[in-house]
Design a protein around this motif. Structure first.
Motif, PDB file in Angstrom:
ATOM      1  N   SER A 190       0.801  -1.213   0.000  1.00  0.00           N
ATOM      2  CA  SER A 190       0.000   0.000   0.000  1.00  0.00           C
ATOM      3  C   SER A 190       0.836   1.267   0.000  1.00  0.00           C
ATOM      4  O   SER A 190       0.297   2.364  -0.022  1.00  0.00           O
ATOM      5  CB  SER A 190      -0.936   0.003   1.217  1.00  0.00           C
ATOM      6  OG  SER A 190      -0.192  -0.070   2.409  1.00  0.00           O
ATOM      7  N   SER A 240       3.687   3.429  -2.045  1.00  0.00           N
ATOM      8  CA  SER A 240       4.264   3.461  -3.377  1.00  0.00           C
ATOM      9  C   SER A 240       5.770   3.700  -3.327  1.00  0.00           C
ATOM     10  O   SER A 240       6.329   4.142  -2.308  1.00  0.00           O
ATOM     11  CB  SER A 240       3.605   4.563  -4.208  1.00  0.00           C
ATOM     12  OG  SER A 240       4.082   5.835  -3.801  1.00  0.00           O
ATOM     13  N   THR A 294       2.164   3.882  -9.917  1.00  0.00           N
ATOM     14  CA  THR A 294       1.915   2.622  -9.204  1.00  0.00           C
ATOM     15  C   THR A 294       1.210   2.841  -7.868  1.00  0.00           C
ATOM     16  O   THR A 294       0.923   1.867  -7.167  1.00  0.00           O
ATOM     17  CB  THR A 294       3.237   1.876  -8.931  1.00  0.00           C
ATOM     18  OG1 THR A 294       3.998   2.606  -7.957  1.00  0.00           O
ATOM     19  CG2 THR A 294       4.055   1.715 -10.200  1.00  0.00           C
ATOM     20  N   HIS A 327      -1.379   3.036  -5.146  1.00  0.00           N
ATOM     21  CA  HIS A 327      -2.715   2.444  -5.022  1.00  0.00           C
ATOM     22  C   HIS A 327      -3.829   3.476  -4.859  1.00  0.00           C
ATOM     23  O   HIS A 327      -4.847   3.407  -5.573  1.00  0.00           O
ATOM     24  CB  HIS A 327      -2.738   1.446  -3.854  1.00  0.00           C
ATOM     25  CG  HIS A 327      -4.102   0.966  -3.516  1.00  0.00           C
ATOM     26  ND1 HIS A 327      -4.896   1.583  -2.563  1.00  0.00           N
ATOM     27  CD2 HIS A 327      -4.838  -0.047  -4.014  1.00  0.00           C
ATOM     28  CE1 HIS A 327      -6.049   0.963  -2.498  1.00  0.00           C
ATOM     29  NE2 HIS A 327      -6.050  -0.027  -3.346  1.00  0.00           N
ATOM     30  N   THR A 359      -6.920   3.939  -7.571  1.00  0.00           N
ATOM     31  CA  THR A 359      -8.305   3.753  -7.142  1.00  0.00           C
ATOM     32  C   THR A 359      -9.143   4.978  -7.460  1.00  0.00           C
ATOM     33  O   THR A 359     -10.274   4.885  -7.958  1.00  0.00           O
ATOM     34  CB  THR A 359      -8.357   3.459  -5.629  1.00  0.00           C
ATOM     35  OG1 THR A 359      -7.553   2.317  -5.345  1.00  0.00           O
ATOM     36  CG2 THR A 359      -9.785   3.184  -5.168  1.00  0.00           C
ATOM     37  N   ALA A 400      -4.731  -1.099  -9.347  1.00  0.00           N
ATOM     38  CA  ALA A 400      -4.894  -0.790  -7.921  1.00  0.00           C
ATOM     39  C   ALA A 400      -4.902  -2.071  -7.103  1.00  0.00           C
ATOM     40  O   ALA A 400      -4.289  -2.147  -6.034  1.00  0.00           O
ATOM     41  CB  ALA A 400      -6.192  -0.010  -7.703  1.00  0.00           C
ATOM     42  N   ALA A 425      -1.452  -3.393  -6.882  1.00  0.00           N
ATOM     43  CA  ALA A 425      -0.632  -2.619  -5.945  1.00  0.00           C
ATOM     44  C   ALA A 425      -0.958  -2.966  -4.495  1.00  0.00           C
ATOM     45  O   ALA A 425      -0.071  -2.979  -3.643  1.00  0.00           O
ATOM     46  CB  ALA A 425      -0.839  -1.117  -6.182  1.00  0.00           C
ATOM     47  N   ASP A 426      -2.225  -3.250  -4.207  1.00  0.00           N
ATOM     48  CA  ASP A 426      -2.635  -3.634  -2.851  1.00  0.00           C
ATOM     49  C   ASP A 426      -3.788  -4.625  -2.954  1.00  0.00           C
ATOM     50  O   ASP A 426      -4.958  -4.231  -2.988  1.00  0.00           O
ATOM     51  CB  ASP A 426      -3.047  -2.408  -2.046  1.00  0.00           C
ATOM     52  CG  ASP A 426      -3.282  -2.749  -0.569  1.00  0.00           C
ATOM     53  OD1 ASP A 426      -3.330  -3.954  -0.241  1.00  0.00           O
ATOM     54  OD2 ASP A 426      -3.406  -1.822   0.249  1.00  0.00           O
ATOM     55  N   SER A 448      -6.863  -4.342  -0.357  1.00  0.00           N
ATOM     56  CA  SER A 448      -7.673  -3.138  -0.160  1.00  0.00           C
ATOM     57  C   SER A 448      -9.105  -3.347  -0.637  1.00  0.00           C
ATOM     58  O   SER A 448      -9.336  -3.614  -1.823  1.00  0.00           O
ATOM     59  CB  SER A 448      -7.066  -1.959  -0.917  1.00  0.00           C
ATOM     60  OG  SER A 448      -7.963  -0.856  -0.919  1.00  0.00           O
ATOM     61  N   GLY A 482     -10.114  -1.086  -3.674  1.00  0.00           N
ATOM     62  CA  GLY A 482      -9.624  -1.530  -4.964  1.00  0.00           C
ATOM     63  C   GLY A 482     -10.445  -2.685  -5.501  1.00  0.00           C
ATOM     64  O   GLY A 482     -10.807  -2.723  -6.686  1.00  0.00           O
TER      65      GLY A 482
END
Length: 271
Positions: free
Chosen positions: A71, A73, A151, A153, A157, A179, A182-183, A186, A189
């Protein structure tokens, strides 16, 4: 009741912001016990700067070192924020929490004057602009954040959210997928990706899985997934999600959900 009046106004909650994904001019093609998820069709055919960013990102295939925490970057890990800028940002966060959006935006801008590469300030300025209904300016803020780190998140989103707000789920999907990459944990996302797929009436089973995974944290997902389950003839599960949605405090589409639930229960009794 005409099917037009049964269309869901599926809203996306990012923080306390909500956006309508559906207009009366975009009617789903299918019908059933309850209508398919009315989470957006590509009504606006004009190319957007956000769409061009997505296309550029696919063409460039840039290799970016991944941070150790999904989460956070790469830019956030490597960029050092000056103390005065961070203080202005923290004051902006407090003002935003207390609902003073005008003050929050002024303080975010003060932080950005001190540090134009402050990704969190650009992103949270954009989210505050969404809270005031200024989506056009919010897009500019998110684009600035995206330029700093494609990148991140929260930025991905929020870009997906903006495209869904403009009834462009096909364009939102690539940002939502990135998104989730990347996480993967979440809920926001997972939710925007599920809504992006549902809005295109494709990959229904994936959309259902995503929305169900996000529903514990994003109550709105119960409302979004119910039509997909009904369309898949999983009426009992659809009814259960509508009940969970109606159990939320002040659900915005209570009347629609109650009508859907009544239709589902009537059909279940008939069967």
């Amino acid at each position: 009741m005409p099917a037009r009046k049964l269309l869901a106004v599926v809203c996306l909650s990012i923080g306390t912001a909500a956006a309508q994904f559906m207009t009366d001019t975009c009617v789903p093609a299918h019908a059933g016990v309850i209508p398919p998820a009315s989470v957006g069709h590509v009504c606006d055919s004009k190319p957007s700067s956000v769409q061009r960013m997505a296309e550029d990102a696919l063409v460039q295939r840039q290799i970016v070192s991944k941070p150790s925490t999904a989460s956070v970057s790469y830019h956030q890990l490597t960029h050092e924020v000056p103390g005065k800028a961070r203080k202005a940002y923290q004051n902006a966060e407090r003002a935003k929490t207390h609902g003073d959006y005008g003050k929050a935006m002024r303080l975010y801008r003060s932080a950005l004057e001190l540090d134009p590469q402050y990704l969190e300030a650009w992103n949270n300025l954009g989210s505050t602009q969404i809270l005031t209904g200024d989506f056009a300016t919010a897009q500019i803020s998110f684009e600035r954040a995206y330029a700093l780190d494609p990148t991140a998140h929260p930025v991905l989103t929020n870009l997906a959210f903006l495209l869904l707000h403009r009834n462009r789920p096909a364009e939102a999907e690539p940002f939502a997928r990135r998104a989730v990459q990347a996480d993967p944990t979440s809920p926001k996302g997972l939710y925007v990706l599920g809504v992006s797929l549902a809005g295109q009436h494709k990959q229904t089973e994936e959309a259902i899985r995503l929305l169900e995974r996000s529903s514990e944290a994003v109550g709105r997902a119960h409302f979004a997934v119910a039509p997909l389950l009904a369309q898949s003839n999983r009426l009992r599960e659809a009814a259960d999600h509508l009940k969970k949605y109606l159990a939320l405090q002040s659900p915005p589409d209570r009347a629609v959900a109650e009508e859907w639930l009544a239709q589902l229960e009537a059909e279940l009794r008939r069967r």
